[in-house]
Design an enzyme around this catalytic site. Structure first.
Site, PDB file in Angstrom:
ATOM      1  N   LYS A  11      89.010  -8.437  35.426  1.00 25.67           N
ATOM      2  CA  LYS A  11      89.166  -7.443  36.494  1.00 25.67           C
ATOM      3  C   LYS A  11      90.563  -7.499  37.138  1.00 25.67           C
ATOM      4  CE  LYS A  11      84.203  -7.264  37.584  1.00 25.67           C
ATOM      5  NZ  LYS A  11      83.166  -7.353  38.652  1.00 25.67           N
ATOM      6  N   TYR A  51      80.225   2.218  35.809  1.00 24.57           N
ATOM      7  CA  TYR A  51      79.325   1.651  36.814  1.00 24.57           C
ATOM      8  C   TYR A  51      78.289   2.660  37.310  1.00 24.57           C
ATOM      9  CZ  TYR A  51      81.867  -2.782  37.279  1.00 24.57           C
ATOM     10  OH  TYR A  51      82.414  -4.031  37.057  1.00 24.57           O
ATOM     11  N   ASN A 114      85.704 -10.448  41.757  1.00 21.51           N
ATOM     12  CA  ASN A 114      85.145 -11.660  41.159  1.00 21.51           C
ATOM     13  C   ASN A 114      85.590 -11.882  39.716  1.00 21.51           C
ATOM     14  OD1 ASN A 114      83.595  -9.677  40.037  1.00 21.51           O
ATOM     15  ND2 ASN A 114      81.625 -10.428  40.790  1.00 21.51           N
ATOM     16  N   HIS A 117      83.745  -9.218  34.437  1.00 22.01           N
ATOM     17  CA  HIS A 117      82.449  -8.549  34.216  1.00 22.01           C
ATOM     18  C   HIS A 117      81.901  -9.038  32.897  1.00 22.01           C
ATOM     19  CE1 HIS A 117      79.453  -5.428  33.390  1.00 22.01           C
ATOM     20  NE2 HIS A 117      79.947  -5.424  32.169  1.00 22.01           N
ATOM     21  N   GLU A 128      77.939  -0.651  26.546  1.00 18.60           N
ATOM     22  CA  GLU A 128      79.220  -0.914  27.205  1.00 18.60           C
ATOM     23  C   GLU A 128      80.347  -1.089  26.181  1.00 18.60           C
ATOM     24  OE1 GLU A 128      78.586  -4.218  29.861  1.00 18.60           O
ATOM     25  OE2 GLU A 128      77.317  -3.037  31.209  1.00 18.60           O
TER      26      GLU A 128
HETATM   27  P1  RTP Z   1      79.273  -7.609  36.601  1.00 16.94           P
HETATM   28  O1  RTP Z   1      78.319  -6.449  36.350  1.00 16.94           O
HETATM   29  O2  RTP Z   1      80.600  -7.172  37.133  1.00 16.94           O
HETATM   30  O3  RTP Z   1      79.381  -8.547  35.471  1.00 16.94           O
HETATM   31  O4  RTP Z   1      78.668  -8.478  37.783  1.00 16.94           O
HETATM   32  P2  RTP Z   1      77.190  -8.817  38.110  1.00 16.94           P
HETATM   33  O5  RTP Z   1      76.254  -8.327  37.059  1.00 16.94           O
HETATM   34  O6  RTP Z   1      77.196 -10.268  38.438  1.00 16.94           O
HETATM   35  O7  RTP Z   1      76.979  -7.980  39.433  1.00 16.94           O
HETATM   36  P3  RTP Z   1      76.353  -6.542  39.648  1.00 16.94           P
HETATM   37  O8  RTP Z   1      75.192  -6.694  40.554  1.00 16.94           O
HETATM   38  O9  RTP Z   1      76.146  -5.847  38.337  1.00 16.94           O
HETATM   39  O10 RTP Z   1      77.506  -5.822  40.467  1.00 16.94           O
HETATM   40  C1  RTP Z   1      78.604  -5.271  39.792  1.00 16.94           C
HETATM   41  C2  RTP Z   1      79.877  -5.637  40.524  1.00 16.94           C
HETATM   42  O11 RTP Z   1      79.881  -4.980  41.786  1.00 16.94           O
HETATM   43  C3  RTP Z   1      80.586  -5.780  42.723  1.00 16.94           C
HETATM   44  N1  RTP Z   1      79.686  -6.077  43.840  1.00 16.94           N
HETATM   45  N2  RTP Z   1      80.058  -5.954  45.089  1.00 16.94           N
HETATM   46  N3  RTP Z   1      80.123  -5.934  47.899  1.00 16.94           N
HETATM   47  C4  RTP Z   1      79.007  -6.317  47.282  1.00 16.94           C
HETATM   48  O12 RTP Z   1      77.998  -6.670  47.864  1.00 16.94           O
HETATM   49  C5  RTP Z   1      79.003  -6.304  45.815  1.00 16.94           C
HETATM   50  N4  RTP Z   1      77.984  -6.635  45.044  1.00 16.94           N
HETATM   51  C6  RTP Z   1      78.434  -6.481  43.782  1.00 16.94           C
HETATM   52  C7  RTP Z   1      81.025  -7.045  42.003  1.00 16.94           C
HETATM   53  O13 RTP Z   1      82.351  -6.839  41.506  1.00 16.94           O
HETATM   54  C8  RTP Z   1      80.033  -7.119  40.871  1.00 16.94           C
HETATM   55  O14 RTP Z   1      80.527  -7.898  39.823  1.00 16.94           O
HETATM   56 MG    MG Z   2      76.226  -6.336  36.312  1.00 18.29          MG
END
Ligand code: RTP
Ligand code: MG
Length: 140
Positions: A11, A51, A114, A117, A128
């Site tokens: 990212k 997204y 973070n 992804h 994806e």
């Molecule tokens: P990713 O899809 O990026 O691998 O991450 P993940 O599954 O761990 O998290 P996900 O729930 O799919 O959320 C996608 C991305 O959105 C951002 N995020 N921001 N501000 C917030 O509360 C929040 N929650 C999620 C993060 O960049 C997350 O990786």
């Molecule tokens: Mg995710």
């Protein structure tokens, strides 16, 4: 174990801090092979499309703005149970909850910025990967 592919994105917070090589070393050190990779400046439409599943979430607009705030590196990782293996290497979404030695524990700036992804299922990985790569761009 089954050989699998997963979509990874380094990212903008990580490309900005010149961490691409250190992050790739984590993948390679754990046996995942980078079988496709390109550096992109995502458009707003590309980030929104990627997204789309999060479109109704309160963090969606911020997330899209963050993802177009600088270059990303999109990549296909291949290896045994690559989807789960990569999620383990990445660590929890929120770096405050991420395990020692994970990418997010060591590099992430916040729950949003973070660093990486990774696809969360084999089915999502296939979609994806197809979102960013033609079959001819993936060389296993
Ligand atoms: P990713 O899809 O990026 O691998 O991450 P993940 O599954 O761990 O998290 P996900 O729930 O799919 O959320 C996608 C991305 O959105 C951002 N995020 N921001 N501000 C917030 O509360 C929040 N929650 C999620 C993060 O960049 C997350 O990786
Ligand atoms: Mg995710």
């Amino acid at each position: 174990m089954a050989t699998e592919r997963t979509l990874s994105i380094i990212k903008p917070d990580a490309t900005r801090r010149n961490l691409t090589g250190q992050i790739n070393a984590r993948f390679e050190g754990r046996g995942l092979r980078i079988v496709a990779q390109k550096r992109l400046q995502l458009t707003k439409a590309q980030a929104e499309g990627f997204y789309a599943v999060h479109a109704e979430r309160p963090f969606f607009n911020d997330l899209v703005s963050f993802m177009i705030s600088g270059p990303v590196v999109v990549q296909v990782l291949e290896g045994d149970n690559a989807v789960a293996a990569n999620r383990e290497i990445m660590g929890a979404t929120n770096p405050a909850n991420a395990a020692e030695g994970t990418i997010r524990k060591d590099f992430a700036e916040s729950i949003e910025a973070n660093s990486v992804h990774g696809s969360d299922s084999a089915e999502n990985a296939a979609n994806e990967i197809a979102y960013f790569f033609a079959q001819t761009e993936i060389v296993g």
